[in-house]
Scaffold this active site. Structure first.
Site, short mmCIF file in Angstrom:
data_model
loop_
_atom_site.label_atom_id
_atom_site.label_comp_id
_atom_site.label_asym_id
_atom_site.label_seq_id
_atom_site.Cartn_x
_atom_site.Cartn_y
_atom_site.Cartn_z
CG ASP A 49 -34.83 25.54 -18.34
OD1 ASP A 49 -35.32 25.40 -17.21
OD2 ASP A 49 -34.85 26.63 -18.96
CE1 TYR A 54 -36.99 31.15 -22.12
CE2 TYR A 54 -36.33 28.87 -22.03
CZ TYR A 54 -36.35 30.13 -21.46
OH TYR A 54 -35.71 30.34 -20.28
CE LYS A 79 -37.33 28.50 -16.97
NZ LYS A 79 -36.88 28.26 -18.35
CG HIS A 112 -39.97 32.89 -17.07
ND1 HIS A 112 -40.16 32.35 -18.33
CD2 HIS A 112 -38.65 33.18 -17.00
CE1 HIS A 112 -39.00 32.34 -18.97
NE2 HIS A 112 -38.08 32.84 -18.19
N1 NAP Z 1 -35.37 31.72 -15.98
C1 NAP Z 1 -34.91 32.70 -16.72
O1 NAP Z 1 -35.31 33.86 -16.61
C2 NAP Z 1 -33.88 32.39 -17.73
C3 NAP Z 1 -33.19 33.42 -18.39
C4 NAP Z 1 -32.22 33.10 -19.32
C5 NAP Z 1 -31.93 31.76 -19.57
N2 NAP Z 1 -32.62 30.76 -18.95
C6 NAP Z 1 -32.34 29.33 -19.21
O2 NAP Z 1 -30.95 29.09 -19.01
C7 NAP Z 1 -30.39 28.55 -20.21
C8 NAP Z 1 -28.93 28.96 -20.36
O3 NAP Z 1 -28.78 30.35 -20.34
P1 NAP Z 1 -28.41 31.21 -21.65
O4 NAP Z 1 -28.86 30.48 -22.84
O5 NAP Z 1 -28.90 32.59 -21.44
O6 NAP Z 1 -26.83 31.33 -21.59
P2 NAP Z 1 -25.55 30.36 -21.45
O7 NAP Z 1 -25.95 28.93 -21.46
O8 NAP Z 1 -24.75 30.89 -20.33
O9 NAP Z 1 -24.75 30.71 -22.77
C9 NAP Z 1 -25.26 30.44 -24.04
C10 NAP Z 1 -24.38 31.18 -25.05
O10 NAP Z 1 -23.04 30.69 -24.98
C11 NAP Z 1 -22.66 30.10 -26.23
N3 NAP Z 1 -21.94 28.84 -25.90
C12 NAP Z 1 -22.48 27.71 -25.37
N4 NAP Z 1 -21.53 26.78 -25.16
C13 NAP Z 1 -20.36 27.34 -25.54
C14 NAP Z 1 -19.02 26.87 -25.59
N5 NAP Z 1 -18.71 25.66 -25.18
N6 NAP Z 1 -18.05 27.71 -26.04
C15 NAP Z 1 -18.38 28.96 -26.47
N7 NAP Z 1 -19.63 29.47 -26.45
C16 NAP Z 1 -20.61 28.66 -26.01
C17 NAP Z 1 -23.95 29.86 -26.98
O11 NAP Z 1 -23.76 30.01 -28.37
P3 NAP Z 1 -24.23 28.91 -29.47
O12 NAP Z 1 -25.65 28.53 -29.18
O13 NAP Z 1 -24.06 29.67 -30.75
O14 NAP Z 1 -23.28 27.76 -29.33
C18 NAP Z 1 -24.84 30.99 -26.46
O15 NAP Z 1 -24.59 32.19 -27.15
C19 NAP Z 1 -31.31 29.12 -21.29
O16 NAP Z 1 -31.14 28.51 -22.53
C20 NAP Z 1 -32.64 28.93 -20.65
O17 NAP Z 1 -33.07 27.57 -20.74
C21 NAP Z 1 -33.58 31.07 -18.02
#
Ligand code: NAP
Length: 276
Positions: A49, A54, A79, A112
């Site tokens: 994704d 980004y 997106k 988005h």
């Molecule tokens: N459509 C939208 O508006 C929108 C908005 C936000 C996100 N997204 C998409 O959704 C994806 C995921 O969401 P997100 O990146 O916001 O949050 P997330 O996946 O819920 O969490 C990521 C965070 O958790 C940490 N982490 C990951 N695995 C872990 C583990 N096993 N143990 C401890 N900490 C861990 C990561 O740190 P490290 O990287 O330091 O390991 C990072 O700080 C995004 O990357 C993006 O592709 C879309």
């Protein structure tokens, strides 16, 4: 049905989409995103994704091309960003993303955020791209029920996917029910609550019981709820840890205990008040 790392769900247009994938928000363009996506693909992730926002589509594309995995085995989402919304500008933004990714085609193209006064024109452009065979599936992100209803009132072609913030503090029951009724797949962003929920005693208790980590328990909860997930990490050991959730099953009791953590609390923006 048994779930697997490379298992797929079928979108309403018949396209198969992996229900487990890799998120790249805040993963820096260049070596960071290249290495993270290479590690994810080597681990077995088959859904990646990204988004124009980004600013890492080039690195994502390079990692996919270098992986040696046939293109058709990888599912890529990108997106259209808010400032590009509108009919003509969306068509242009699509070409830019396609060029940056340089992987032949995009599997899923999403709006988005639902930008007021613009998202219907943006959707018109996505429908055209889909009908011309430029993209395999089209969908939306951060759409509330009323936004989805608006699309349905104006178009025959409805989103295949709605990617929204969803985690144990924001379980989105009503939206999930609406999407299920209309055969729109729900995809969770920030599935781990941006990593901020992993110290919750209830999640630690459940994790201990299965010999898993809180992150694995939360991701398994999503998958058992038929939610598509895209956890992000830049650390190889976490990228692997997050994918290692297909050798256990949460009991109904533990699923319910995680559901009860809901507080309707967002870590991200409220889709009805988008000011960016
Ligand atoms: N459509 C939208 O508006 C929108 C908005 C936000 C996100 N997204 C998409 O959704 C994806 C995921 O969401 P997100 O990146 O916001 O949050 P997330 O996946 O819920 O969490 C990521 C965070 O958790 C940490 N982490 C990951 N695995 C872990 C583990 N096993 N143990 C401890 N900490 C861990 C990561 O740190 P490290 O990287 O330091 O390991 C990072 O700080 C995004 O990357 C993006 O592709 C879309």
């Amino acid at each position: 049905m048994k779930k697997t790392l490379q298992g797929t769900t079928v979108l309403h247009n018949g396209v198969k989409m992996p229900y487990f994938g890799f998120g790249t928000y805040k993963v820096k363009e260049g070596e960071e995103v290249y290495n993270a996506v290479r590690t994810a693909l080597e681990t077995g992730y088959r859904l990646i994704d990204t988004a124009a926002l980004y600013e890492n589509e080039e690195g994502v594309g390079r990692a996919i091309r270098d992986s040696g995995i046939p293109r058709e085995e990888i599912f890529v989402t990108t997106k259209v960003w808010n400032s590009d919304q509108g009919y003509d500008s969306t068509l242009r933004a699509f070409e830019t993303s396609l060029k940056k990714l340089d992987i032949g085609y995009i599997d899923l193209y999403l709006i988005h955020w639902a930008i007021k006064g613009k998202y219907l024109d943006t959707w018109k452009a996505l429908v055209e791209l889909y009908k011309e065979g430029r993209v395999r599936a089209i969908g939306v992100s951060n759409f509330q029920i009323h936004h989805l209803q608006d699309i349905m009132d104006h178009f025959d072609e409805i989103p295949t996917v709605n990617q929204v913030e969803l985690h144990p503090y924001l379980t989105q029951e009503e939206l999930r029910e609406f999407c299920a009724k209309h055969n729109i797949k729900v995809e969770a962003w920030s599935p781990l609550g941006r990593g901020r929920l992993l110290d919750l005693p209830e999640l630690k208790r459940i994790a201990e019981k299965y010999g898993k980590t809180p992150a694995q328990v939360v991701l398994r909860w999503h998958v058992q709820n038929d939610i598509i997930v895209i956890p992000k990490s830049v650390h190889p050991e976490r990228i692997k840890e997050n994918a290692d959730i297909f050798d256990f099953e949460l009991s109904d009791e533990d699923m319910a205990a995680i559901n009860r953590l809901n507080r309707n609390e967002r870590f991200g923006k409220d889709p009805d008040h988008v000011d960016f």
